[in-house]
Design an enzyme around this catalytic site. Sequence first.
Site, mmCIF file in Angstrom:
data_model
loop_
_atom_site.group_PDB
_atom_site.id
_atom_site.type_symbol
_atom_site.label_atom_id
_atom_site.label_comp_id
_atom_site.label_asym_id
_atom_site.label_seq_id
_atom_site.Cartn_x
_atom_site.Cartn_y
_atom_site.Cartn_z
ATOM 1 N N ASP A 92 35.254 40.233 39.601
ATOM 2 C CA ASP A 92 36.282 40.834 38.752
ATOM 3 C C ASP A 92 36.758 39.679 37.869
ATOM 4 O OD1 ASP A 92 38.312 42.389 37.620
ATOM 5 O OD2 ASP A 92 39.703 41.938 39.249
ATOM 6 N N GLU A 119 32.547 43.356 36.617
ATOM 7 C CA GLU A 119 33.307 44.475 36.062
ATOM 8 C C GLU A 119 33.412 44.364 34.551
ATOM 9 O OE1 GLU A 119 37.391 47.028 36.780
ATOM 10 O OE2 GLU A 119 37.093 45.186 37.913
ATOM 11 N N ASP A 125 42.456 41.533 42.703
ATOM 12 C CA ASP A 125 41.232 40.985 42.123
ATOM 13 C C ASP A 125 40.135 40.840 43.180
ATOM 14 O OD1 ASP A 125 42.586 39.822 39.405
ATOM 15 O OD2 ASP A 125 43.842 39.469 41.154
#
Length: 159
Positions: free
Chosen positions: A7, A67, A140
């Site tokens: 992420d 992501e 996260d």
Amino acid sequence: MKVLSIDPGYGRCGVAVVSGTANKQECEYSGCIETSSKAEFPDRLAEICAAVRTLIKKYQPDALAIEKIFFNQNTATAMQVAQVKGALILVAKEAGLETYDYGPQEIKIAVVGYGKSPKAQMIQMVSQLVDVRPEAKHDDEYDAIAVGITHLATSYRGK
């Protein structure tokens, strides 16, 4: 299959190593790479890249799943996150890894089954699917694990 999942961020970058198949996943590692807000952006970027290189060397993943960037207001922050993402894709390519992008809705559908599920539901489902380290406290980190779960679920479709 083993995937390094990320992420992306520059203050806090969620990372995870998830292995397994579409039906059974294991989280081998998860955490956050945190950089100092007092450091210059290039130094923060270098720190994140170095940490990811270390993870690649240690865990020998087969792929990188990351992501897609989502932003709705702060374009300056989004541009820096995009720079982090680009640098991490380069690090992965230098290590010979294929890279895969997953959007927030795609991740929520893969993990929860509903593309507009709230963050709390996503965290709960990630915790049910894999063992998450007890110290995990940042979204996260959970997001990175969810990216890995998504990649495994997506990679094994039709196999």
